[in-house]
Every structure is written in structure tokens, then in C-alpha cells.
Write an enzyme that holds these catalytic residues in place. Structure first.
Site, short mmCIF file in Angstrom:
data_model
loop_
_atom_site.label_atom_id
_atom_site.label_comp_id
_atom_site.label_asym_id
_atom_site.label_seq_id
_atom_site.Cartn_x
_atom_site.Cartn_y
_atom_site.Cartn_z
CG ASP A 1 37.04 70.22 29.60
OD1 ASP A 1 35.87 70.38 29.22
OD2 ASP A 1 37.62 71.02 30.36
CD GLU B 1 34.64 72.00 25.39
OE1 GLU B 1 33.68 72.77 25.59
OE2 GLU B 1 35.62 71.95 26.16
C1 NOJ Z 1 34.08 72.55 28.93
C2 NOJ Z 1 33.07 71.75 29.69
O1 NOJ Z 1 32.18 71.14 28.78
C3 NOJ Z 1 32.38 72.70 30.64
O2 NOJ Z 1 31.26 72.13 31.24
C4 NOJ Z 1 33.40 73.15 31.65
O3 NOJ Z 1 32.82 74.12 32.50
C5 NOJ Z 1 34.64 73.76 30.97
N1 NOJ Z 1 35.07 73.00 29.84
C6 NOJ Z 1 35.79 73.85 31.93
O4 NOJ Z 1 36.32 72.59 32.18
#
Ligand code: NOJ
Ligand code: CA
Length: 564
Positions: A227, A287
Site C-alpha cells: 500500500d 501501489e
Molecule cells: C491506498 C488504498 O488503496 C486506499 O484505499 C487507502 O485509503 C490508502 N492507501 C491509505 O492506506
């Protein structure tokens, strides 16, 4: 052939000689398991509720494994199901080595994993590495006093001129700094104040977080989706970010995240995390919000020693069906030199059904988009419900919004509830998701758009997905073949060849609302043939199709095979 395969095994072992490396190729090209796999993202709250409390859970997911297997899924990415106060619906983790009771127990997790394994499927967890919950014992300790043993596990700083240490704004609204009155210092949070950033410059944090990954690998998980990797490090001098004109959806000044995202130190962490992953034949998916090919390249690592699968999200930013634009994006990803990853939707992005749809031909367009990203060279990551054509169902009143950013930014920002509504299994109440009250309302489309209905309709979006995934698993050209763009000046039809030795798959996608008559000369690509054998089409089918006149209805798909 066998000798070549054996040589690749030796090569793979050689690359990893300094670590206990378990990566194993699955084909003669030296590809790893994740290069042949189709990934499927599950948002556990919304997939299937087994105990009727209105919230999806692990046992619910386990009950749908046969469905996922028959769809053609190889690996399931679970968004966070760890203990959490659920401020950001699980992306605020208060214990990295457990399961939140609302989703089940560790025993349920183990069972889910065993059942998946029996069916040849792997489980990937979400690793929320930038921040924990403010309720995590580490942060509770850290904020307890300036001298606490864990003080330096988070980002604590003195204010400046009776205000926050600098001008950084949280991507979820407001300052990225919150004053802790008890100890008189500010802590930093790129996201909500309930998500304090961990201090990755502290080796103890790195050790503890790396151990978390080992703990899950030893439980059998096959990798992690990392993440918010871009946000791991911040400028030690805390320099102000450059300010841009205007205000954002939350009413904050626009600024460039120059000093608090994508710092070079991220890559040191990723290299080390990769070594641990390689010891377990595991995959790291990032991500990674890359803005161009050079950033994408960096995430693969200079020596392909960082992320195997950085998500570039390029497709999620193309919202009109433009062959030229898709050609450009595909070429960009290919030029990064790593293994491409294709994503069209996720739990933070408006569903692809909505984004690409024109309001009249959405069904055909959903099939067209599936045919695109499931036949490209690379690994696709699907999002639950995409395979049946689920649409976004945004809240209509502010008081119904669950996602805090939607309440803060209403009405400009409605939050992410719309893309997280419950999976639509059948046309019974609540779409068969729960017999309780679902945590988010089910989309009214469930009466017709649901798994049960679509399984019975050979022409449904679901059956197009099933057929595409079956093709993908069987075709060497789709798994291993190179990508060759065709008819590159055609403004309406996107066409390409996936070539593997003596065979090739031809993909033709009419992205226009008019019928198109296209022709191909594949001789320069090594296939001097006049016709293709049809594999899948949404146009009227015939077994053989002439390559000099391929007639495609609006938004139709043609996939055929040619040989030498
Ligand atoms: C990316 C995640 O996909 C999202 O849903 C989240 O709110 C943020 N990172 C914070 O962790
Ligand atoms: Ca439940």
C-alpha cells in the site's frame, strides 16, 4: 527444450546465490508463477457475508472459491482484514499479525488458504507499510511521552511559529500534521490523522515490518500488495512543498508532493523487501502512482531487484475509448522493460463499467475492455464485480456516505463507497450477499446484473470473462507471446498480435460506435496467411475469418489465431 528449461533453473538459482532463493520458473521462458497468473482483488467487507451481520468475511470468501476457480482466477489479493478501528476500512491496522473478528479468525484464514491451495489458487495480502492505526500499540506507546521507547517509530516534530512544522497537506484533507497536546509535538500523517506515518528511517521499524512479512509467508501467503509505497519517506529537512494555484476538493491549497513522496530511499527498502520475498517465491505488487516511464522503471529496480509488479495505473486514467491513447499506453508500459501489470478498476477508482461506458453500449464496452486487458502481455489484476459489469453506485445524500473523504469533500468528492458496494450474486434480496443489512446498499442493478443470471446467459459479460480467461490459460501466445501493434494509424480499431514461435493470436477491438471493416497483412510479422481461426468474438461468429475483410459491429471484439 528440457535442457533450456534446466539451464534457466540453474540461472535463477545463480541470481539468488547469496540468499535462500526459492523463485522457480514455470515455463521455458523462465517466467515465474505470477507472470502466468490472473489476480483478483477482493474487498472483504463487500464480497460475501457468511454470518449475516452485513459485513463480508473470510468464510464468505471461502464459500465462493469454486466460483473464482471456475472464473479462471489464480491468485486472490485480499485488501486489509487485520484488526483495525476501520477509520479507513482496514487501511488503519492496529495489529499486523491477526485477523479482525469482524472478518473471522486466524483459523478461518488458514482454512481459506488451504481451500484455495487445494484449488491451485494463491492468497496475497495487503501490506499497509506507510502507516499504522493510531490504535496500534506501537503508536499508543509512541505518543505516551517524548521519551517512550517507541517515540522514534513515528514522525514527531516541533511546530514552527506556533503552527505545523511545514505546509504539507494530507491527501485526505487538512494539514498532514496533528498536534498531540499531551507531549506538545506534531505527528505526521499522509492520510487520516488516525493513520500516523511510520518512521522508516528507524531500523527497528524496518525490522519489525519485515518480520510481519515473514510471519505471513510462514503462514503460506504468496506475496503482498504494498500500500502507498510512494509515501514511505519524507524529506529530513521538512522543506515546504511548492504551492500550486487553486484549492483541491477539500478546500486545501494545491501543492506538489515534492518533499513527501517518491524519495529515493524507498528503493533501498524495496530491494531489501524483495530479498525476503524471493526466499519465499513470493510476489510484490506495488501501489505505485507512476507519472511516467522513468518512475515505472525505477520501481522494477535497476537490476530487476525491486517490485516484480508495480501497478502503473495508466489505463485507469484513460477514460475514453481511444485506440491511439491505448497504443501509446501499452508501448509506454512495454518500454519500461519489466513485466507489465494491467489494472482497470480497484476499490479507490470509479468502476471501469462507468468510466469507459457511453451510457448506451456499456455491456459491449465492458466486454471490449475485458478483451483488451486480459489479452495483453503482462499480468492482469481484476476487481471483484467487474466480471459481471457492476456499476458505481454513489451515495446520493451526504448523510449516507461511509467513506470519511466523501463526508469531508462532499459534494465534489463523494468518497469511494460507490465502487465498494456488495458483490451481486443473484436476484434475491441484497443480491445474495447477506441476509442482514448490508454495510453499504446493494446497487439496484443487481436484479439483472448478478452472477447467477449471467452464468445462464452465454453472451453475458461474465461468460466473456470466463472464456477469455480460459483462452489465456491455454494459449502460449497469450501467456508468453510478444506484443506487436497492428494498423497503427487506425483511429477506430485497436489491433495487435501476440506472437509465440509458430503461432499468434490476433486481437481486434472496435472502439467506435460505427461498424468497421478492417484488413490485415500479417506477412511482415511472419504469418503470410489470408485467414484466422476464430477463438472468441462478440460479432456474428464464423470458424474462419478472412483477414482482408474483417467486419466488426460497433464495440465488437474479434480474437482469432493464425499460424505459419
Ligand atoms: C491506498 C488504498 O488503496 C486506499 O484505499 C487507502 O485509503 C490508502 N492507501 C491509505 O492506506
Ligand atoms: Ca459477516
Amino acid at each position: 527444450m528440457f535442457r533450456k528449461f534446466a539451464a534457466l533453473v540453474v540461472l535463477a538459482a545463480g541470481v539468488c546465490s547469496t540468499v535462500r532463493c526459492q523463485t522457480q520458473p514455470v515455463d521455458a521462458e523462465g517466467h515465474q508463477w505470477w507472470q502466468h497468473a490472473v489476480f483478483y482483488e477482493i474487498y472483504p467487507r463487500s464480497f460475501m457475508d457468511s454470518n449475516n451481520d452485513g459485513i463480508g468475511d473470510l468464510n464468505g470468501i471461502a464459500s465462493k472459491l469454486d466460483y473464482l476457480k471456475s472464473l479462471g482466477v489464480d491468485a486472490i489479493w485480499l485488501t486489509p482484514c487485520y484488526p483495525s478501528p476501520q477509520v479507513d476500512f482496514g487501511y488503519d491496522v492496529s495489529d499486523y499479525e491477526n485477523i479482525d473478528p469482524m472478518y473471522g479468525t486466524l483459523a478461518d484464514f488458514d482454512r481459506l488458504q488451504q481451500e484455495a491451495k487445494k484449488r491451485g489458487m494463491r492468497i496475497i495480502m495487503d501490506f499497509v507499510m506507510n502507516h499504522s492505526s493510531d490504535q496500534h500499540p506501537w503508536f499508543i506507546d509512541s505518543r505516551s511521552s517524548r521519551t517512550s521507547a517507541k517515540r522514534d517509530w513515528y514522525m514527531w516534530h516541533d511546530g514552527k511559529d506556533s503552527a505545523a512544522p511545514n505546509n504539507w497537506v494530507s491527501t485526505f484533507g487538512g494539514s498532514a500534521w496533528t498536534l498531540d497536546f499531551k507531549t506538545g509535538q506534531y505527528f505526521y500523517h499522509y492520510f487520516y490523522p488516525q493513520q500516523p506515518d511510520l518512521n522508516w528511517r528507524n531500523p527497528a521499524v524496518k525490522d519489525a515490518m519485515f518480520d510481519v512479512t515473514r510471519w505471513w509467508y510462514n503462514r503460506g501467503v504468496a506475496g503482498f500488495r504494498l500500500d502507498a509505497v510512494d509515501t514511505l519517506f519524507e524529506d529530513p529537512q521538512l522543506r515546504n512543498n511548492p504551492v500550486l494555484p487553486g484549492l483541491n476538493k477539500f478546500g486545501d491549497r494545491n501543492e506538489t508532493d515534492l518533499y513527501n513522496t517518491k524519495l529515493p530511499e524507498v528503493h533501498d527498502v524495496l530491494r531489501d523487501l524483495r530479498k525476503v520475498a524471493d526466499e519465499h517465491n513470493a510476489v510484490l505488487i506495488g501501489e505505485t502512482w507512476t507519472k511516467d516511464v522513468s518512475e515505472l522503471k525505477q520501481y522494477y529496480g535497476e537490476h530487476s531487484d525491486e517490485l516484480q509488479m508495480p501497478m502503473d495505473f495508466l489505463f485507469t486514467k484513460v477514460d475514453k475509448l481511444s485506440p491511439a491513447e491505448f497504443r501509446r499506453q501499452i508501448a509506454t508500459v512495454d518500454s519500461a522493460g519489466g513485466w507489465p501489470v494491467f489494472v482497470v478498476s480497484n476499490h479507490d477508482i470509479v468502476r471501469s463499467y462507468e468510466r469507459y461506458g457511453d451510457g448506451r453500449n456499456n455491456q459491449a464496452i465492458a466486454k471490449l475492455m475485458a478483451s483488451l486487458y486480459l489479452t495483453l502481455r503482462g499480468t492482469p489484476i481484476m476487481y471483484y464485480g467487474e466480471e459481471i459489469g457492476m456499476q458505481n453506485t454513489d451515495p446520493v445524500r451526504k448523510e449516507d456516505v461511509k467513506d470519511p473523504i466523501g463526508r469531508l469533500g462532499w459534494p465534489l468528492e463523494k468518497g469511494r463507497d460507490g465502487e465498494r458496494t456488495p458483490m451481486q450474486w443473484d436476484d434475491s434480496p441484497n443480491a445474495g450477499f447477506t441476509r442482514g443489512t448490508p454495510w453499504l446498499p446493494v446497487s439496484p442493478s443487481y436484479r439483472t446484473v448478478n452472477v447467477s443470471n449471467e452464468l445462464n446467459d452465454p453472451a453475458s459479460i461474465l461468460n466473456v470473462y470466463r472464456n477469455l480467461l480460459q483462452l489465456r490459460h491455454q494459449s502460449r501466445a497469450l501467456l508468453d507471446g510478444d506484443y506487436v501493434a497492428l494498423n497503427e494509424n487506425d483511429p477506430n480499431v485497436l489491433s495487435y498480435l501476440r506472437r509465440y514461435k509458430d503461432e499468434a493470436v490476433l486481437v481486434v477491438l472496435n472502439m467506435s460506435s460505427n461498424p468497421q471493416d478492417v484488413s490485415f497483412d500479417l506477412a511482415p510479422q511472419g504469418f503470410p496467411t489470408k485467414s484466422a481461426r476464430t477463438l472468441l468474438t462478440t460479432a456474428p461468429a464464423s470458424k474462419e475469418s478472412s483477414l482482408s475483410h474483417l467486419l466488426l459491429q460497433p464495440f465488437a471484439v474479434y480474437i482469432g489465431t493464425v499460424s505459419k
